[in-house]
Design a protein around this motif. Structure first.
Motif, PDB file in Angstrom:
ATOM      1  N   ALA A 168      65.757 -97.654   5.017  1.00  0.00           N
ATOM      2  CA  ALA A 168      65.154 -96.816   3.975  1.00  0.00           C
ATOM      3  C   ALA A 168      65.524 -97.321   2.582  1.00  0.00           C
ATOM      4  O   ALA A 168      64.670 -97.441   1.701  1.00  0.00           O
ATOM      5  CB  ALA A 168      65.580 -95.362   4.156  1.00  0.00           C
ATOM      6  N   THR A 171      63.673-100.334   1.769  1.00  0.00           N
ATOM      7  CA  THR A 171      62.248-100.013   1.612  1.00  0.00           C
ATOM      8  C   THR A 171      61.968 -99.552   0.178  1.00  0.00           C
ATOM      9  O   THR A 171      60.987 -99.969  -0.446  1.00  0.00           O
ATOM     10  CB  THR A 171      61.823 -98.912   2.603  1.00  0.00           C
ATOM     11  N   ILE A 172      62.851 -98.684  -0.340  1.00  0.00           N
ATOM     12  CA  ILE A 172      62.686 -98.201  -1.709  1.00  0.00           C
ATOM     13  C   ILE A 172      62.705 -99.381  -2.678  1.00  0.00           C
ATOM     14  O   ILE A 172      61.851 -99.500  -3.560  1.00  0.00           O
ATOM     15  CB  ILE A 172      63.793 -97.174  -2.045  1.00  0.00           C
ATOM     16  N   ILE A 175      59.501-101.431  -2.337  1.00  0.00           N
ATOM     17  CA  ILE A 175      58.360-100.796  -3.003  1.00  0.00           C
ATOM     18  C   ILE A 175      58.407-101.107  -4.499  1.00  0.00           C
ATOM     19  O   ILE A 175      57.390-101.450  -5.117  1.00  0.00           O
ATOM     20  CB  ILE A 175      58.359 -99.271  -2.741  1.00  0.00           C
ATOM     21  N   GLN A 176      59.603-101.016  -5.088  1.00  0.00           N
ATOM     22  CA  GLN A 176      59.721-101.324  -6.519  1.00  0.00           C
ATOM     23  C   GLN A 176      59.331-102.767  -6.808  1.00  0.00           C
ATOM     24  O   GLN A 176      58.588-103.050  -7.749  1.00  0.00           O
ATOM     25  CB  GLN A 176      61.161-101.079  -6.992  1.00  0.00           C
ATOM     26  N   THR A 179      55.525-103.644  -6.159  1.00  0.00           N
ATOM     27  CA  THR A 179      54.663-103.017  -7.171  1.00  0.00           C
ATOM     28  C   THR A 179      54.411-103.971  -8.333  1.00  0.00           C
ATOM     29  O   THR A 179      53.360-103.910  -8.977  1.00  0.00           O
ATOM     30  CB  THR A 179      55.321-101.708  -7.669  1.00  0.00           C
ATOM     31  N   ALA A 187      52.192-102.757  -3.900  1.00  0.00           N
ATOM     32  CA  ALA A 187      53.075-101.888  -3.116  1.00  0.00           C
ATOM     33  C   ALA A 187      52.540-101.719  -1.701  1.00  0.00           C
ATOM     34  O   ALA A 187      51.360-101.961  -1.445  1.00  0.00           O
ATOM     35  CB  ALA A 187      53.184-100.523  -3.800  1.00  0.00           C
ATOM     36  N   PRO A 188      53.397-101.282  -0.769  1.00  0.00           N
ATOM     37  CA  PRO A 188      52.920-100.991   0.587  1.00  0.00           C
ATOM     38  C   PRO A 188      51.814 -99.938   0.569  1.00  0.00           C
ATOM     39  O   PRO A 188      51.737 -99.123  -0.356  1.00  0.00           O
ATOM     40  CB  PRO A 188      54.163-100.430   1.292  1.00  0.00           C
ATOM     41  N   VAL A 189      50.987 -99.955   1.621  1.00  0.00           N
ATOM     42  CA  VAL A 189      49.984 -98.896   1.779  1.00  0.00           C
ATOM     43  C   VAL A 189      50.476 -97.803   2.714  1.00  0.00           C
ATOM     44  O   VAL A 189      49.907 -96.714   2.770  1.00  0.00           O
ATOM     45  CB  VAL A 189      48.632 -99.457   2.290  1.00  0.00           C
ATOM     46  N   HIS A 190      51.557 -98.092   3.472  1.00  0.00           N
ATOM     47  CA  HIS A 190      52.082 -97.094   4.413  1.00  0.00           C
ATOM     48  C   HIS A 190      53.462 -97.550   4.873  1.00  0.00           C
ATOM     49  O   HIS A 190      53.806 -98.730   4.789  1.00  0.00           O
ATOM     50  CB  HIS A 190      51.140 -96.971   5.623  1.00  0.00           C
ATOM     51  N   PHE A 191      54.264 -96.574   5.341  1.00  0.00           N
ATOM     52  CA  PHE A 191      55.472 -96.925   6.107  1.00  0.00           C
ATOM     53  C   PHE A 191      55.664 -95.841   7.158  1.00  0.00           C
ATOM     54  O   PHE A 191      55.097 -94.752   7.058  1.00  0.00           O
ATOM     55  CB  PHE A 191      56.700 -97.054   5.195  1.00  0.00           C
ATOM     56  N   ILE A 218      62.551 -98.961   9.383  1.00  0.00           N
ATOM     57  CA  ILE A 218      61.224 -98.362   9.312  1.00  0.00           C
ATOM     58  C   ILE A 218      60.218 -99.502   9.181  1.00  0.00           C
ATOM     59  O   ILE A 218      60.426-100.408   8.372  1.00  0.00           O
ATOM     60  CB  ILE A 218      61.126 -97.461   8.059  1.00  0.00           C
TER      61      ILE A 218
END
Lengths: 261, 261
Positions: A168, A171-172, A175-176, A179, A187-191, A218
């Motif tokens: 997790a 993952t955060i 995403i940063q 982006t 950025a991801p479209v899903h997790f 994840i």
């Protein structure tokens, strides 16, 4: 060994068909790109499709009909020779692989150059994250999804996504970082739950290889440059050429030039 | 009804002890802040603690000993009267609530003004996301965790986190948005499995109220401004004053002034 090749030397070897492998890990720092080549009659619709689907199809640049050069991405680049392997489709069906387009080039062909995820993978690694498929020496896991593209003219289809597992916290951070790279799918479209986006078995990717996911990790899903090939298959243009997956066009531009923020 | 109060009128009502409620939803757009007030002998250590724990304790500004004014956050603000309710601690134990500090003020008191999550909640709502506890008319869910703060001098403790549930897609957007607000705790510190950060029962928050989490939602955890109160309890300074949870100092500064990017 030959990952130390200079960009110039690598391009020469690709152009002379001496280099026909995946370009992953080569010419680090330089933007690598997906290619879609279509007859001019289909090009306006595909341009609109890219405009309406910038996450799956982040357009770097596009040629005029018949042009094999695109100085915006490289003074010396010949789009008909500088990809290690091309895939040729007729009526949406894969027909053959070729190492250059000398025998296939037509004066009405329009080339679309689309960003790919190699740029953000480099940035993730530079930030200390590990990319599982790279660590396992495999191709990234890719899946068909139920995420619909915005249709445009003759083109329609669904997102293909690539998956990389992270804890997790990572993952955060991922995403940063991603982006910052909208021209590499952003950025991801899903997790998390794969079934939310229509993936029934995370252990069986539709393209690429399965990778191990630890119990504290994840699956994180990004839009993937294989989406256009899926769309081509479904929309059946009479003639189309793409790069072979993983065997990309290497440009003269730095990935970091395309980072925002 | 009175959420339309101008900042000036609201501050006058708070100062005259006519307004003693939570400030949530009041003076939209203006930065609201957590307060920690300590004797000068303990202030240097707490300043270092904030420096070492910027995610849990995002320091906006700090006074000289005995100063009740801080023009950087508001020309007119009196730190001893302009919070609806203060909590008073002796030796780390909560002693009493007061509506102003007229009888408690000492010339050696140093006031720390720390960012709070109200700023990023506003930004999330403006981006079209829903905050579950606001929709349910409840206080946000807060939990003690096993995430250790970096100790500094006499201060030590663990993170308190606030939790808001979102679907995966909205979580990705929420991570992007809150990253822009480092002075309001910034990006989440965790999402998903609560046990990873030492939370045994997501249905039983240690502070605030439980909220409903739908089956397609993930609990997302941000560092929380209650962390310093937890640290005070554990580190036992002889005397300490904080704001009462949810009853914040409203500043003259706009939340958007503190956004990065």
């Amino acid at each position: 060994m030959d990952k130390d090749l200079s960009l110039d030397n690598l391009r020469k070897k690709i152009r002379s068909n001496e280099f026909t492998k995946t370009t992953s890990g080569y010419a680090p720092g330089y933007l690598q790109a997906n290619l879609v080549i279509l007859p001019a009659l289909w090009a306006a619709d595909f341009l609109l499709f890219c405009q309406k689907n910038p996450v799956a199809c982040p357009l770097i640049d596009v040629t005029q009909p018949g042009e094999r050069y695109l100085p915006s991405i490289g003074a010396d680049i010949d789009l008909s020779t500088d990809v290690p392997e091309y895939h040729v489709f007729y009526e949406g069906n894969f027909e053959t692989s070729v190492s250059d387009l000398k025998d296939l080039w037509q004066d009405d062909l329009v080339t679309f150059v689309l960003g790919c995820s190699f740029s953000f993978e480099e940035a993730l690694i530079q930030s200390g994250l590990s990319i599982r498929n790279i660590d396992e020496g495999k191709n990234v896991s890719m899946y068909d999804t139920n995420i619909a593209c915005q249709p445009a003219g003759k083109f329609n289809g669904s997102f293909v996504v690539s998956m990389r597992p992270f804890r997790a916290k990572d993952t955060i951070r991922a995403i940063q970082i991603t982006t910052r790279f909208p021209k590499s799918h952003g950025a991801p479209v899903h997790f998390g739950d794969p079934s939310t986006i229509g993936i029934s078995d995370i252990g069986k990717p539709n393209y690429g290889d399965a990778v191990h996911i630890n119990s504290d990790e994840i699956p994180v899903f990004w839009a993937c440059g294989v989406t256009p090939q899926n769309v081509i298959r479904q929309s059946r243009p009479p003639f189309c050429i793409t790069h072979a997956p993983g065997k990309m066009l290497i440009t003269d531009r730095l990935s970091s030039e395309f980072a925002v923020l």
